[in-house]
Design an enzyme around this catalytic site. Structure first.
Site, PDB file in Angstrom:
ATOM      1  N   ARG A  73      45.734  34.810  48.474  1.00 21.52           N
ATOM      2  CA  ARG A  73      44.467  34.633  49.187  1.00 21.52           C
ATOM      3  C   ARG A  73      43.290  34.983  48.264  1.00 21.52           C
ATOM      4  O   ARG A  73      42.279  34.278  48.231  1.00 21.52           O
ATOM      5  CB  ARG A  73      44.448  35.521  50.437  1.00 21.52           C
ATOM      6  N   VAL A  81      35.160  29.341  45.299  1.00 25.20           N
ATOM      7  CA  VAL A  81      33.744  29.696  45.356  1.00 25.20           C
ATOM      8  C   VAL A  81      33.254  30.002  43.942  1.00 25.20           C
ATOM      9  O   VAL A  81      33.703  30.965  43.328  1.00 25.20           O
ATOM     10  CB  VAL A  81      33.525  30.914  46.287  1.00 25.20           C
ATOM     11  N   GLY A  83      34.113  28.807  41.239  1.00 29.91           N
ATOM     12  CA  GLY A  83      35.143  28.646  40.205  1.00 29.91           C
ATOM     13  C   GLY A  83      35.929  29.916  39.910  1.00 29.91           C
ATOM     14  O   GLY A  83      35.626  30.996  40.423  1.00 29.91           O
ATOM     15  N   ASP A  85      36.252  32.593  38.183  1.00 37.22           N
ATOM     16  CA  ASP A  85      35.496  33.446  37.265  1.00 37.22           C
ATOM     17  C   ASP A  85      35.609  34.923  37.619  1.00 37.22           C
ATOM     18  O   ASP A  85      34.831  35.748  37.132  1.00 37.22           O
ATOM     19  CB  ASP A  85      34.019  33.027  37.278  1.00 37.22           C
ATOM     20  N   SER A  87      34.659  36.383  40.112  1.00 40.15           N
ATOM     21  CA  SER A  87      33.471  36.905  40.811  1.00 40.15           C
ATOM     22  C   SER A  87      33.866  37.612  42.109  1.00 40.15           C
ATOM     23  O   SER A  87      33.136  38.476  42.586  1.00 40.15           O
ATOM     24  CB  SER A  87      32.477  35.777  41.096  1.00 40.15           C
ATOM     25  N   HIS A 199      50.547  29.798  53.236  1.00 37.89           N
ATOM     26  CA  HIS A 199      50.612  30.447  54.553  1.00 37.89           C
ATOM     27  C   HIS A 199      52.055  30.594  55.033  1.00 37.89           C
ATOM     28  O   HIS A 199      52.288  30.946  56.172  1.00 37.89           O
ATOM     29  CB  HIS A 199      49.784  29.653  55.578  1.00 37.89           C
TER      30      HIS A 199
END
Ligand SMILES: *[C@@H]1O[C@H](CO)[C@@H](O)[C@H](O)[C@H]1NC(C)=O
Ligand SMILES: *[C@@H]1O[C@H](CO)[C@@H](O)[C@H](O)[C@H]1NC(C)=O
Length: 339
Positions: A73, A81, A83, A85, A87, A199
Protein backbone atom coordinates in the site's frame (compact mmCIF):
# COMPACT_ATOMS: atom_id res chain seq x y z
CA UNK A 1 -1.53 -21.87 -19.98
CA UNK A 2 -3.19 -18.50 -19.95
CA UNK A 3 -5.77 -17.56 -22.55
CA UNK A 4 -4.70 -13.95 -22.66
CA UNK A 5 -1.77 -13.58 -24.95
CA UNK A 6 -0.57 -10.42 -23.27
CA UNK A 7 -0.50 -12.08 -19.88
CA UNK A 8 1.78 -14.92 -20.89
CA UNK A 9 4.53 -12.72 -22.29
CA UNK A 10 7.69 -13.89 -20.66
CA UNK A 11 8.91 -11.42 -18.10
CA UNK A 12 12.17 -10.84 -19.87
CA UNK A 13 10.46 -9.89 -23.13
CA UNK A 14 8.40 -7.32 -21.27
CA UNK A 15 11.53 -5.78 -19.79
CA UNK A 16 13.22 -5.75 -23.19
CA UNK A 17 10.19 -3.98 -24.66
CA UNK A 18 10.21 -1.42 -21.92
CA UNK A 19 13.84 -0.56 -22.60
CA UNK A 20 13.10 -0.48 -26.32
CA UNK A 21 10.41 2.13 -25.71
CA UNK A 22 12.91 4.14 -23.72
CA UNK A 23 15.33 3.92 -26.64
CA UNK A 24 12.75 5.09 -29.15
CA UNK A 25 11.70 8.00 -26.99
CA UNK A 26 15.33 9.06 -26.79
CA UNK A 27 15.43 9.95 -30.51
CA UNK A 28 12.86 12.71 -30.16
CA UNK A 29 12.80 13.83 -26.53
CA UNK A 30 15.68 14.18 -24.06
CA UNK A 31 16.75 10.73 -22.80
CA UNK A 32 14.47 9.19 -20.21
CA UNK A 33 16.05 8.65 -16.81
CA UNK A 34 17.45 5.15 -16.56
CA UNK A 35 17.49 2.73 -13.71
CA UNK A 36 19.87 -0.20 -13.61
CA UNK A 37 19.66 -3.73 -12.36
CA UNK A 38 21.85 -4.01 -9.23
CA UNK A 39 22.78 -0.32 -9.48
CA UNK A 40 24.69 -0.25 -6.18
CA UNK A 41 26.64 -3.35 -7.08
CA UNK A 42 27.39 -2.30 -10.66
CA UNK A 43 28.68 1.07 -9.47
CA UNK A 44 30.49 -0.60 -6.61
CA UNK A 45 29.08 1.90 -4.13
CA UNK A 46 27.28 -0.53 -1.83
CA UNK A 47 27.73 -4.01 -3.20
CA UNK A 48 25.60 -5.78 -0.62
CA UNK A 49 22.80 -3.21 -0.36
CA UNK A 50 20.17 -5.64 -1.63
CA UNK A 51 21.26 -8.38 0.78
CA UNK A 52 21.08 -5.96 3.74
CA UNK A 53 17.54 -5.02 2.74
CA UNK A 54 16.46 -8.63 2.34
CA UNK A 55 17.92 -9.58 5.70
CA UNK A 56 16.05 -6.81 7.53
CA UNK A 57 12.77 -7.61 5.78
CA UNK A 58 13.15 -11.28 6.63
CA UNK A 59 13.74 -10.53 10.31
CA UNK A 60 10.72 -8.26 10.38
CA UNK A 61 8.47 -10.63 8.45
CA UNK A 62 9.09 -13.46 10.90
CA UNK A 63 7.27 -11.55 13.61
CA UNK A 64 4.82 -9.50 11.52
CA UNK A 65 3.56 -10.80 8.19
CA UNK A 66 1.29 -7.81 7.71
CA UNK A 67 4.39 -5.94 6.58
CA UNK A 68 3.82 -7.20 3.02
CA UNK A 69 0.38 -5.64 2.75
CA UNK A 70 1.59 -2.44 4.40
CA UNK A 71 4.53 -2.00 2.03
CA UNK A 72 2.39 -2.73 -1.03
CA UNK A 73 0.00 0.00 0.00
CA UNK A 74 2.81 2.37 0.91
CA UNK A 75 4.56 1.97 -2.43
CA UNK A 76 1.42 2.64 -4.45
CA UNK A 77 0.58 5.66 -2.30
CA UNK A 78 4.05 6.91 -3.15
CA UNK A 79 4.28 6.10 -6.87
CA UNK A 80 0.76 7.18 -7.88
CA UNK A 81 1.21 10.62 -6.31
CA UNK A 82 4.06 12.70 -7.79
CA UNK A 83 5.90 9.52 -8.84
CA UNK A 84 8.19 7.05 -7.05
CA UNK A 85 10.18 9.68 -5.17
CA UNK A 86 9.67 8.50 -1.58
CA UNK A 87 7.69 11.68 -0.87
CA UNK A 88 5.25 9.54 1.11
CA UNK A 89 7.99 8.93 3.70
CA UNK A 90 8.59 12.61 4.51
CA UNK A 91 7.44 13.99 7.85
CA UNK A 92 8.34 17.59 7.05
CA UNK A 93 6.37 20.33 5.38
CA UNK A 94 3.21 21.93 6.73
CA UNK A 95 1.10 19.00 5.53
CA UNK A 96 3.07 16.08 4.07
CA UNK A 97 1.38 13.46 1.86
CA UNK A 98 1.11 10.95 4.68
CA UNK A 99 -1.34 13.26 6.49
CA UNK A 100 -3.87 13.16 3.63
CA UNK A 101 -7.19 11.53 4.44
CA UNK A 102 -6.66 8.80 1.81
CA UNK A 103 -3.42 7.81 3.52
CA UNK A 104 -5.00 7.21 6.90
CA UNK A 105 -3.72 4.02 8.50
CA UNK A 106 -0.68 3.80 6.23
CA UNK A 107 2.06 1.64 7.74
CA UNK A 108 5.49 0.23 6.96
CA UNK A 109 7.46 3.36 7.90
CA UNK A 110 9.21 1.60 10.77
CA UNK A 111 10.80 -1.11 8.63
CA UNK A 112 11.98 1.50 6.10
CA UNK A 113 13.59 3.51 8.92
CA UNK A 114 15.25 0.36 10.23
CA UNK A 115 16.67 -0.56 6.83
CA UNK A 116 17.85 3.02 6.26
CA UNK A 117 19.70 3.01 9.60
CA UNK A 118 21.48 -0.22 8.68
CA UNK A 119 22.41 1.04 5.21
CA UNK A 120 23.63 4.40 6.54
CA UNK A 121 25.95 2.56 8.89
CA UNK A 122 27.27 0.32 6.08
CA UNK A 123 27.29 2.68 3.10
CA UNK A 124 26.54 6.25 4.28
CA UNK A 125 24.72 8.52 1.84
CA UNK A 126 24.50 5.94 -0.96
CA UNK A 127 21.17 4.13 -1.07
CA UNK A 128 18.02 6.19 -1.68
CA UNK A 129 14.89 5.82 0.41
CA UNK A 130 12.95 5.30 -2.80
CA UNK A 131 15.09 2.30 -3.79
CA UNK A 132 14.83 0.92 -0.25
CA UNK A 133 11.04 1.06 -0.51
CA UNK A 134 11.09 -0.81 -3.84
CA UNK A 135 13.56 -3.47 -2.74
CA UNK A 136 11.83 -4.05 0.60
CA UNK A 137 8.40 -4.34 -1.02
CA UNK A 138 9.70 -6.87 -3.55
CA UNK A 139 11.29 -8.95 -0.80
CA UNK A 140 8.23 -8.80 1.45
CA UNK A 141 5.95 -9.72 -1.46
CA UNK A 142 8.19 -12.66 -2.29
CA UNK A 143 8.07 -13.90 1.28
CA UNK A 144 4.27 -13.88 0.99
CA UNK A 145 4.42 -16.03 -2.15
CA UNK A 146 4.69 -13.49 -4.97
CA UNK A 147 7.39 -14.16 -7.56
CA UNK A 148 10.73 -12.46 -7.07
CA UNK A 149 11.09 -9.85 -9.78
CA UNK A 150 14.05 -7.65 -10.68
CA UNK A 151 13.92 -4.23 -9.04
CA UNK A 152 15.95 -1.76 -11.07
CA UNK A 153 17.63 0.81 -8.84
CA UNK A 154 19.30 4.21 -8.94
CA UNK A 155 16.28 6.34 -7.95
CA UNK A 156 16.81 9.61 -6.11
CA UNK A 157 14.53 10.92 -3.36
CA UNK A 158 12.20 13.86 -3.89
CA UNK A 159 12.53 17.10 -1.93
CA UNK A 160 8.94 17.87 -1.01
CA UNK A 161 5.68 16.30 0.03
CA UNK A 162 2.29 17.96 -0.04
CA UNK A 163 -1.01 16.41 1.08
CA UNK A 164 -2.86 18.72 -1.33
CA UNK A 165 -1.42 16.72 -4.24
CA UNK A 166 -2.80 13.39 -2.99
CA UNK A 167 -5.51 12.41 -5.49
CA UNK A 168 -5.76 8.69 -4.62
CA UNK A 169 -9.27 7.61 -5.61
CA UNK A 170 -12.00 6.39 -3.29
CA UNK A 171 -12.12 2.59 -2.82
CA UNK A 172 -15.70 2.65 -4.11
CA UNK A 173 -14.74 4.06 -7.51
CA UNK A 174 -16.17 2.53 -10.74
CA UNK A 175 -13.90 0.45 -12.97
CA UNK A 176 -14.05 3.14 -15.65
CA UNK A 177 -12.84 5.86 -13.27
CA UNK A 178 -10.23 3.53 -11.83
CA UNK A 179 -8.95 2.78 -15.33
CA UNK A 180 -8.74 6.50 -16.17
CA UNK A 181 -6.66 6.94 -13.04
CA UNK A 182 -4.26 4.10 -13.87
CA UNK A 183 -3.95 5.26 -17.47
CA UNK A 184 -3.08 8.77 -16.31
CA UNK A 185 -0.05 7.11 -14.69
CA UNK A 186 0.92 5.24 -17.85
CA UNK A 187 -0.50 1.92 -16.66
CA UNK A 188 -3.04 -0.17 -18.57
CA UNK A 189 -6.05 -2.32 -17.78
CA UNK A 190 -3.92 -5.41 -17.14
CA UNK A 191 -1.75 -3.46 -14.69
CA UNK A 192 -4.88 -2.27 -12.94
CA UNK A 193 -6.51 -5.69 -12.62
CA UNK A 194 -3.17 -7.10 -11.51
CA UNK A 195 -2.11 -4.46 -9.01
CA UNK A 196 -5.55 -4.49 -7.38
CA UNK A 197 -4.71 -8.15 -6.74
CA UNK A 198 -2.49 -6.84 -3.93
CA UNK A 199 -5.83 -6.76 -2.08
CA UNK A 200 -5.39 -10.50 -1.81
CA UNK A 201 -4.03 -9.60 1.62
CA UNK A 202 -4.23 -6.86 4.21
CA UNK A 203 -7.04 -5.06 5.98
CA UNK A 204 -9.23 -2.02 5.50
CA UNK A 205 -11.37 0.23 7.67
CA UNK A 206 -15.12 -0.34 7.75
CA UNK A 207 -15.61 3.32 6.81
CA UNK A 208 -14.39 2.38 3.32
CA UNK A 209 -17.20 -0.12 2.80
CA UNK A 210 -20.18 1.02 4.86
CA UNK A 211 -21.62 2.73 1.80
CA UNK A 212 -21.70 -0.64 0.02
CA UNK A 213 -23.30 -2.34 3.02
CA UNK A 214 -26.06 0.17 3.80
CA UNK A 215 -26.43 3.08 1.41
CA UNK A 216 -24.76 2.67 -1.94
CA UNK A 217 -24.31 5.89 -3.93
CA UNK A 218 -27.02 7.51 -1.83
CA UNK A 219 -29.68 5.03 -3.00
CA UNK A 220 -30.65 4.03 0.54
CA UNK A 221 -29.95 0.41 -0.49
CA UNK A 222 -26.81 -1.74 -0.30
CA UNK A 223 -24.59 -2.34 -3.33
CA UNK A 224 -26.60 -4.76 -5.52
CA UNK A 225 -23.36 -6.26 -6.84
CA UNK A 226 -22.56 -7.72 -3.42
CA UNK A 227 -23.66 -11.24 -2.55
CA UNK A 228 -26.44 -10.97 0.08
CA UNK A 229 -25.03 -13.58 2.49
CA UNK A 230 -21.61 -12.00 2.35
CA UNK A 231 -23.17 -8.57 2.87
CA UNK A 232 -24.87 -9.80 6.04
CA UNK A 233 -21.58 -11.21 7.32
CA UNK A 234 -19.85 -7.90 6.67
CA UNK A 235 -22.69 -5.96 8.31
CA UNK A 236 -21.99 -7.99 11.42
CA UNK A 237 -18.43 -6.67 11.41
CA UNK A 238 -19.17 -3.11 10.30
CA UNK A 239 -21.96 -1.10 11.97
CA UNK A 240 -23.66 1.55 9.79
CA UNK A 241 -22.18 4.39 11.79
CA UNK A 242 -19.37 4.70 14.29
CA UNK A 243 -20.08 7.21 17.01
CA UNK A 244 -17.60 9.97 17.73
CA UNK A 245 -14.64 8.55 19.63
CA UNK A 246 -15.58 4.99 18.71
CA UNK A 247 -12.90 3.31 16.63
CA UNK A 248 -13.43 2.43 13.01
CA UNK A 249 -13.13 -1.39 12.89
CA UNK A 250 -10.68 -3.14 10.56
CA UNK A 251 -11.72 -6.04 8.31
CA UNK A 252 -9.67 -8.29 6.08
CA UNK A 253 -9.67 -7.30 2.42
CA UNK A 254 -9.72 -10.99 1.57
CA UNK A 255 -11.30 -13.14 4.27
CA UNK A 256 -9.89 -16.25 2.53
CA UNK A 257 -6.34 -15.20 3.16
CA UNK A 258 -7.03 -13.34 6.40
CA UNK A 259 -4.12 -13.18 8.76
CA UNK A 260 -2.07 -15.56 6.62
CA UNK A 261 -0.92 -12.84 4.26
CA UNK A 262 -0.34 -15.03 1.25
CA UNK A 263 -0.67 -14.43 -2.47
CA UNK A 264 -3.53 -16.52 -3.79
CA UNK A 265 -6.00 -16.59 -6.63
CA UNK A 266 -8.81 -16.40 -4.03
CA UNK A 267 -9.03 -12.61 -4.45
CA UNK A 268 -10.19 -13.13 -8.06
CA UNK A 269 -12.49 -16.03 -7.14
CA UNK A 270 -14.21 -13.82 -4.62
CA UNK A 271 -14.85 -11.20 -7.30
CA UNK A 272 -16.56 -13.82 -9.48
CA UNK A 273 -18.67 -14.86 -6.46
CA UNK A 274 -19.54 -11.20 -5.76
CA UNK A 275 -17.72 -11.37 -2.47
CA UNK A 276 -15.13 -8.64 -2.95
CA UNK A 277 -14.78 -6.35 0.04
CA UNK A 278 -13.92 -3.06 -1.66
CA UNK A 279 -16.19 -1.59 -4.32
CA UNK A 280 -13.34 -1.08 -6.78
CA UNK A 281 -12.40 -4.76 -6.51
CA UNK A 282 -15.96 -5.90 -7.24
CA UNK A 283 -16.01 -3.52 -10.22
CA UNK A 284 -13.49 -5.73 -12.04
CA UNK A 285 -16.46 -7.97 -12.80
CA UNK A 286 -18.13 -5.31 -14.93
CA UNK A 287 -15.63 -4.25 -17.56
CA UNK A 288 -15.15 -6.67 -20.49
CA UNK A 289 -11.35 -6.68 -20.26
CA UNK A 290 -11.25 -6.67 -16.45
CA UNK A 291 -13.77 -9.55 -16.35
CA UNK A 292 -11.66 -11.57 -18.78
CA UNK A 293 -8.54 -11.01 -16.71
CA UNK A 294 -10.42 -11.85 -13.50
CA UNK A 295 -11.68 -15.10 -15.05
CA UNK A 296 -8.18 -16.04 -15.99
CA UNK A 297 -6.53 -15.18 -12.67
CA UNK A 298 -9.30 -16.86 -10.65
CA UNK A 299 -8.49 -20.18 -12.25
CA UNK A 300 -6.05 -22.26 -10.20
CA UNK A 301 -3.92 -22.59 -13.33
CA UNK A 302 -4.07 -18.81 -13.72
CA UNK A 303 -2.20 -18.22 -10.48
CA UNK A 304 1.06 -18.42 -12.39
CA UNK A 305 -0.21 -15.82 -14.88
CA UNK A 306 -1.20 -13.57 -12.03
CA UNK A 307 2.19 -13.94 -10.39
CA UNK A 308 3.99 -13.17 -13.65
CA UNK A 309 1.75 -10.25 -14.42
CA UNK A 310 2.24 -8.96 -10.89
CA UNK A 311 6.00 -8.86 -11.44
CA UNK A 312 5.57 -6.91 -14.70
CA UNK A 313 3.11 -4.42 -13.27
CA UNK A 314 5.19 -3.78 -10.16
CA UNK A 315 8.13 -3.12 -12.46
CA UNK A 316 6.08 -0.64 -14.50
CA UNK A 317 4.71 1.09 -11.42
CA UNK A 318 8.26 1.40 -10.11
CA UNK A 319 9.15 3.56 -13.09
CA UNK A 320 6.47 6.23 -12.67
CA UNK A 321 8.12 9.67 -12.74
CA UNK A 322 11.38 8.59 -11.17
CA UNK A 323 14.19 10.98 -10.29
CA UNK A 324 17.71 10.01 -11.31
CA UNK A 325 21.15 11.57 -11.73
CA UNK A 326 21.29 15.03 -10.20
CA UNK A 327 17.53 15.28 -9.71
CA UNK A 328 16.55 14.89 -6.07
CA UNK A 329 18.95 13.62 -3.43
CA UNK A 330 19.84 10.62 -1.29
CA UNK A 331 18.19 11.34 2.02
CA UNK A 332 20.14 10.50 5.16
CA UNK A 333 16.89 10.02 7.06
CA UNK A 334 13.88 8.94 5.04
CA UNK A 335 11.59 11.23 7.04
CA UNK A 336 13.51 14.44 6.30
CA UNK A 337 15.26 16.12 3.38
CA UNK A 338 18.97 16.79 3.93
CA UNK A 339 18.83 20.58 4.10
C1 LIG B 1 -28.34 7.66 1.91
O1 LIG B 1 -27.46 8.66 1.45
C2 LIG B 1 -28.14 9.80 0.94
C3 LIG B 1 -27.10 10.71 0.31
O2 LIG B 1 -25.98 10.85 1.13
C4 LIG B 1 -28.90 10.45 2.07
O3 LIG B 1 -29.58 11.60 1.59
C5 LIG B 1 -29.91 9.45 2.62
O4 LIG B 1 -30.57 9.99 3.75
C6 LIG B 1 -29.21 8.18 3.03
N1 LIG B 1 -30.21 7.17 3.36
C7 LIG B 1 -30.18 6.47 4.49
C8 LIG B 1 -31.25 5.44 4.65
O5 LIG B 1 -29.32 6.64 5.34
C1 LIG C 1 -4.20 -19.89 7.41
O1 LIG C 1 -3.34 -21.00 7.23
C2 LIG C 1 -3.65 -22.07 8.09
C3 LIG C 1 -2.57 -23.13 7.91
O2 LIG C 1 -2.18 -23.24 6.59
C4 LIG C 1 -5.02 -22.61 7.80
O3 LIG C 1 -5.35 -23.70 8.65
C5 LIG C 1 -6.05 -21.48 8.00
O4 LIG C 1 -7.32 -21.90 7.64
C6 LIG C 1 -5.64 -20.28 7.16
N1 LIG C 1 -6.52 -19.15 7.49
C7 LIG C 1 -7.22 -18.54 6.57
C8 LIG C 1 -8.07 -17.43 7.02
O5 LIG C 1 -7.14 -18.87 5.40
Amino acid sequence: MGRLVFVVFPLIVAFAMLSLCHGMAAAAAPPKPKLQWHYYQVHNTCRDAEQYVRHEVKMFWKSDKSITAKLLRLISSDCFVTGCDASILLDEGPKPEKTALQNRGLGGFVIIDKIKTVLESRCPGIVSCSDILHLATRDAAKMAGAPGYPVFTGRKDGMKSDAALVDLPSPSISWQKALEYFESRGLDVLDMATLLGAHTMGRTHCSHIVDRLYNYSGTGNPDPSMDATFRDTMRGLCPPKTKKGQHDPLVFLNPNSGSNYTFRESYYKRILHREAVLGVDQQLLFGDATKEITDEFADAAGLEDFRRSFAQSMFKMGNIKILTGNQGEIRRNCRFTNK
